[in-house]
Design an enzyme around this catalytic site. Structure first.
Site, short mmCIF file in Angstrom:
data_model
loop_
_atom_site.label_atom_id
_atom_site.label_comp_id
_atom_site.label_asym_id
_atom_site.label_seq_id
_atom_site.Cartn_x
_atom_site.Cartn_y
_atom_site.Cartn_z
N HIS A 1 35.96 39.24 16.63
CA HIS A 1 35.99 38.34 17.78
C HIS A 1 36.26 39.16 19.04
O HIS A 1 37.15 40.00 19.06
CB HIS A 1 37.08 37.28 17.61
CG HIS A 1 36.73 36.22 16.62
ND1 HIS A 1 35.98 35.11 16.94
CD2 HIS A 1 37.01 36.10 15.30
CE1 HIS A 1 35.82 34.36 15.88
NE2 HIS A 1 36.44 34.93 14.86
N ARG B 1 52.72 53.64 31.58
CA ARG B 1 52.49 53.72 33.02
C ARG B 1 51.86 55.03 33.45
O ARG B 1 51.45 55.19 34.61
CB ARG B 1 53.81 53.52 33.78
CG ARG B 1 54.46 52.18 33.49
CD ARG B 1 55.74 52.00 34.27
NE ARG B 1 55.52 52.00 35.70
CZ ARG B 1 56.48 51.87 36.61
NH1 ARG B 1 57.74 51.75 36.21
NH2 ARG B 1 56.20 51.88 37.90
N ASP C 1 32.00 36.40 22.09
CA ASP C 1 32.67 35.71 21.00
C ASP C 1 32.60 36.47 19.69
O ASP C 1 33.61 36.93 19.17
CB ASP C 1 32.14 34.29 20.83
CG ASP C 1 33.01 33.47 19.86
OD1 ASP C 1 34.23 33.74 19.81
OD2 ASP C 1 32.47 32.61 19.18
N LYS D 1 39.16 36.73 28.29
CA LYS D 1 38.14 37.73 27.94
C LYS D 1 36.79 37.39 28.58
O LYS D 1 36.16 38.23 29.23
CB LYS D 1 37.99 37.83 26.42
CG LYS D 1 39.25 38.21 25.67
CD LYS D 1 38.99 38.41 24.19
CE LYS D 1 38.51 37.15 23.49
NZ LYS D 1 39.53 36.07 23.48
#
Length: 321
Positions: free
Chosen positions: A145, A251, A184, A166
């Protein structure tokens, strides 16, 4: 175990450099024979009567050498090896160069209900195409998916839970000139053993998107054929997740993460989602950064080296005071 029939092979919709140009010239009653391995065999020894270790599970290819040998065997009235050859349940025989075997060979094929196929392509070209087609058919695959897009030439698989955004992020990327491959459900194949190729799991719905509040939209009709692609190599995976204030996110980027799919490790990023973050721009930046990495330049490593040099220089200056 995956398998196809000889009829399936004949019916494949192959284009351009994959077109095998096959037709059946005999043994049509055997078109239901199954092909179970992505390999081919050149039956030279078998035609000479040596059948030990005969790879009869494979498609049998008759190039000019094998074709000439068949003709010689029949001219010498030495048919035993041909008769024994057709007692094995191999899928089919294929003759490149548009060659047509002698009548006795055809008779034995009809008797054994073994398909005889023919292609006008020369052997080297035909073998290259056939091996490529079989590798694609029998390649390990799975369906995941997600949304698969191409951004700046990088195939990016966007994953995440429902409602994380998404499809919305992909829609913005398409609006910005990038391409949709699948929404999908993404079918992934391991091609040539070392890279992943993705496409829509359903060819009919492949270039449609489901956007909550809008419904199903046709990307080709809305944005043009330049906004879609049929397949692409998966070069980066981006996992979108809802921002967790208690989680420590990377980061600097010096830690290289990967995700394994079908035994192949693909670079992976976790991108937290929260109001105010422009996810499409972050994905574009990630694509550009991945291209730099493929060219051998790692921004985070370069930054880390510069920091270390600065610290060493600063430390040396302090010691001289």
């Amino acid at each position: 175990m995956k398998k196809i029939t000889v009829l399936d092979l004949l019916s494949l919709d192959l284009k351009e450099n994959d077109d095998l140009q096959l037709k059946c010239i005999a043994g049509r009653k055997g078109l239901g024979r199954e092909i179970t391995v992505p390999h081919i065999d050149r039956p030279g020894l078998e035609l000479a009567g040596y059948f030990d270790n005969f790879a009869y599970q494979r498609i049998q290819i008759f190039g000019r050498g094998e074709f000439a040998f068949i003709k010689k065997i029949i001219e010498e009235n030495n048919m035993a090896s041909i008769e024994k050859f057709f007692t094995f349940p191999f899928p089919c025989c294929i003759f490149p160069y548009g060659a047509t075997p002698e009548g006795f060979f055809i008779e034995q094929a009809e008797k054994a209900k073994c398909p005889i196929l023919q292609s006008p392509l020369p052997s080297p070209e035909f073998l290259g195409r056939l091996i490529r087609v079989l590798e694609n058919i029998f390649a390990p695959q799975q369906v995941v998916h997600g949304v698969f897009v191409e951004v700046f030439g990088i195939g990016i698989l966007i994953k995440g839970k429902s409602w994380v955004g998404k499809s919305e992020a992909a829609l913005e990327l398409i609006e910005r000139g990038h391409s949709l491959i699948a929404d999908d459900l993404v079918e992934i194949k391991r091609a040539r053993g070392n890279y992943l190729e993705g496409r829509g799991a359903n060819a009919f719905f492949g270039h449609h998107m489901e956007i909550r509040g809008l419904g199903i939209i046709n990307i080709t009709h809305l944005f043009g054929v330049g906004s879609i692609r049929d397949s692409e190599q998966i070069q980066l995976i981006i996992n979108l997740e809802t921002w967790d204030p208690d989680k420590i996110y990377d980061r600097i980027g010096t830690t290289e993460m990967t995700e394994e799919i079908l035994g192949v490790h693909v670079p992976c990023l976790i991108v937290p989602v929260k109001p105010g973050r422009n996810i499409p721009i972050l994905i574009e930046t990630a694509a550009k950064n991945e291209r730099l990495k493929q060219m051998g330049y790692y921004s985070a490593r370069e930054f880390n080296r510069n920091v270390m040099k600065w610290l060493e220089t600063d430390s040396a200056g302090d010691s001289n005071e």
